[in-house]
Design an enzyme around this catalytic site. Structure first.
Site, mmCIF file in Angstrom:
data_model
loop_
_atom_site.group_PDB
_atom_site.id
_atom_site.type_symbol
_atom_site.label_atom_id
_atom_site.label_comp_id
_atom_site.label_asym_id
_atom_site.label_seq_id
_atom_site.Cartn_x
_atom_site.Cartn_y
_atom_site.Cartn_z
ATOM 1 N N ARG A 194 52.388 29.974 16.668
ATOM 2 C CA ARG A 194 51.521 31.113 17.001
ATOM 3 C C ARG A 194 50.123 30.587 17.362
ATOM 4 O O ARG A 194 49.476 31.076 18.268
ATOM 5 C CB ARG A 194 51.437 32.112 15.844
ATOM 6 C CG ARG A 194 50.512 33.256 16.196
ATOM 7 C CD ARG A 194 50.417 34.439 15.221
ATOM 8 N NE ARG A 194 51.239 34.410 14.059
ATOM 9 C CZ ARG A 194 50.847 33.963 12.861
ATOM 10 N NH1 ARG A 194 49.630 33.501 12.668
ATOM 11 N NH2 ARG A 194 51.684 33.981 11.845
ATOM 12 N N TYR A 206 41.525 50.362 35.068
ATOM 13 C CA TYR A 206 42.974 50.281 34.907
ATOM 14 C C TYR A 206 43.397 51.289 33.823
ATOM 15 O O TYR A 206 42.783 51.353 32.753
ATOM 16 C CB TYR A 206 43.336 48.850 34.481
ATOM 17 C CG TYR A 206 44.778 48.689 34.113
ATOM 18 C CD1 TYR A 206 45.780 48.812 35.062
ATOM 19 C CD2 TYR A 206 45.152 48.430 32.798
ATOM 20 C CE1 TYR A 206 47.109 48.677 34.717
ATOM 21 C CE2 TYR A 206 46.486 48.281 32.446
ATOM 22 C CZ TYR A 206 47.452 48.412 33.421
ATOM 23 O OH TYR A 206 48.771 48.276 33.070
ATOM 24 N N ASP A 209 37.121 42.096 33.977
ATOM 25 C CA ASP A 209 38.554 42.049 34.279
ATOM 26 C C ASP A 209 38.678 41.582 35.730
ATOM 27 O O ASP A 209 38.365 42.326 36.656
ATOM 28 C CB ASP A 209 39.160 43.449 34.072
ATOM 29 C CG ASP A 209 40.653 43.513 34.381
ATOM 30 O OD1 ASP A 209 41.154 42.612 35.068
ATOM 31 O OD2 ASP A 209 41.299 44.487 33.941
ATOM 32 N N LYS A 245 49.836 39.381 37.244
ATOM 33 C CA LYS A 245 49.627 39.760 38.634
ATOM 34 C C LYS A 245 49.509 38.509 39.526
ATOM 35 O O LYS A 245 50.470 37.820 39.694
ATOM 36 C CB LYS A 245 48.408 40.683 38.719
ATOM 37 C CG LYS A 245 48.361 41.773 37.614
ATOM 38 C CD LYS A 245 49.472 42.784 37.721
ATOM 39 C CE LYS A 245 49.610 43.679 36.492
ATOM 40 N NZ LYS A 245 48.414 44.389 36.058
HETATM 41 C C1 PLP Z 1 47.953 45.066 34.951
HETATM 42 C C2 PLP Z 1 46.523 45.120 34.640
HETATM 43 C C3 PLP Z 1 46.079 45.013 33.330
HETATM 44 C C4 PLP Z 1 47.018 44.901 32.156
HETATM 45 O O1 PLP Z 1 47.716 43.695 32.139
HETATM 46 P P1 PLP Z 1 49.190 43.536 31.535
HETATM 47 O O2 PLP Z 1 49.506 42.127 31.814
HETATM 48 O O3 PLP Z 1 50.056 44.508 32.271
HETATM 49 O O4 PLP Z 1 49.115 43.869 30.101
HETATM 50 C C5 PLP Z 1 44.709 45.055 33.115
HETATM 51 N N1 PLP Z 1 43.832 45.193 34.126
HETATM 52 C C6 PLP Z 1 44.236 45.294 35.405
HETATM 53 C C7 PLP Z 1 43.227 45.439 36.487
HETATM 54 C C8 PLP Z 1 45.592 45.276 35.706
HETATM 55 O O5 PLP Z 1 45.992 45.396 36.970
#
Ligand code: PLP
Length: 385
Positions: free
Chosen positions: A51, A103, A175, A200
């Site tokens: 972990r 998001y 982000d 992504k």
């Molecule tokens: C998909 C996404 C998230 C969340 O990420 P996960 O990997 O799905 O938990 C956060 N911010 C943005 C801009 C996203 O596109």
């Protein structure tokens, strides 16, 4: 190989990927283990329990840190796991200033999980950084922003936010999922924490869910690592391997995402069935100048508003694509189409989402790296359905 002085593509391929010490394997092995044998109690090779640490994850962390020109990276089991860790730096009574166009999952976590713990969120228009000062109180601790925003592709001036954050001794977290480290590096613009949904663009192949945080500050790294190890949102070694493999082509994928994105945005802009196209590369985008200043290119995320389209019309068109797939998520090699109101942003109340343009006839496109002629043809036929 200490490849931190190399250019982006070289770092994407090499940083963190040392030949395996036992065999010379060029690819970092998937250390599929939960624990590590100790020579005598407490005497180990730096690894106690998985972990906390895993060599595959560590290789990936070095790699992502290098791409963001940051000192440290911590990977999490998802983007939300990474966001959750940042929020756990806060205490009841603390306040956060964040965007009004977030998001959906972040909005849900902030309002449904952390507000009940006594943390206050101000959802404001961050496209003018001057708005921030009005909401700062003695309890404000964090500015959380996304740019470009999801789904209306607003641009937030990271450097301007950083100046305000610094002046008031606040943390600034960005982000950076939509831009990827190839297009934008928030730490260099003054942010304290960069967050990625590695699901992504970093992973890039729609086959893994992962998150990452990157930071320079030692103490912040220590605190966030403590949260990871205590709360357990650590990613597995197989997932770490997949993201690391994905990143090896990040730079060439991003180039094609951007090229295809530009051609498609320009095609849609003059299409008679389209009322509005959101894409920061247009010179008439309200914050185009800032996008140009802080991003290397404009990316492959585009949102469109269909002209005079009811919810039924929108559903029909969204379901008529042959190359694009109707699915949540973004940033993979394949093109996706998403209906934010019923999919990614379904957890945001109608009045809140409509205020920021997330209307029933809005569709979000994640432009993949297929041949653009086929994507254009697909858009043409679907918009006529
Ligand atoms: C998909 C996404 C998230 C969340 O990420 P996960 O990997 O799905 O938990 C956060 N911010 C943005 C801009 C996203 O596109």
């Amino acid at each position: 190989m200490n490849s931190n002085n190399y250019k982006f593509g070289t770092k994407a391929i090499h940083t963190g990927a040392e030949p395996d010490p036992t065999t010379g394997a060029i690819m970092t092995p998937i250390y599929q283990t939960s624990t590590y044998v100790q020579e005598s109690p407490g005497k180990n090779k730096g690894y106690g329990y998985a972990r906390g640490k895993n060599p595959t994850r560590e290789a990936l962390q070095k790699n992502i840190a290098a791409l963001e020109n940051g000192k440290h990276c911590i990977c999490f089991s998802s983007g939300m796991g990474a966001t959750d860790a940042v929020m756990k730096l806060l205490r009841p009574g603390d306040e956060v200033i964040t965007g009004d166009d977030l998001y959906g999952g972040s909005y849900r976590m902030f309002t449904k999980i952390f507000e009940p713990y006594g943390i206050k969120f101000h959802f404001i228009d961050l496209t003018d950084a001057n708005n921030i000062s009005k909401y700062i109180t003695k309890n404000t601790k964090l500015i959380w922003t996304e740019t470009p925003t999801n789904p209306t592709m607003k641009i937030v001036d990271i450097e301007a936010c950083a100046v305000i954050a610094k002046k008031h001794n606040l943390l600034l977290a960005v982000d950076n999922t939509f831009a990827s480290p190839y297009l934008q590096n928030p730490l260099a613009l003054g942010a304290n924490i960069v967050m990625h949904s590695a699901t992504k663009y970093l992973g890039g192949h729609s086959d893994v869910v992962m998150g990452a945080l990157v930071m320079n500050d030692e103490k912040l790294h220590e605190q966030l690592y403590f949260i990871l190890n205590s709360c357990g949102a650590n990613p597995g070694p197989m997932d770490s391997f997949l993201v690391m493999r994905g990143i090896k082509t990040l730079h060439i994928r991003m180039e094609r995402h951007c090229q295809n994105g530009r051609k498609i945005a320009e095609y849609l802009k003059t299409h008679p069935k389209i009322e509005k196209v959101y894409w920061p590369g247009f010179t008439d985008h309200p914050n185009h100048a800032i996008a140009k200043k802080q991003m290397r290119d404009f990316g492959g995320m585009i949102s469109i508003v269909l002209k005079n389209a009811s919810l039924d019309d929108t559903f029909r068109i969204a379901s008529s694509f042959k190359v694009f797939s109707l699915a949540e998520s973004l940033g993979g090699v394949e093109s996706l189409i998403n209906h934010p109101v019923t999919m990614t942003h379904a957890s945001i109340p109608k009045v809140e989402r409509e205020k920021v343009g997330v209307v029933d006839n809005l569709l979000r496109l994640s432009i993949g790296i297929e041949d653009v002629e086929d994507l254009l043809e697909d858009l043409k036929q679907a918009l006529n359905c």
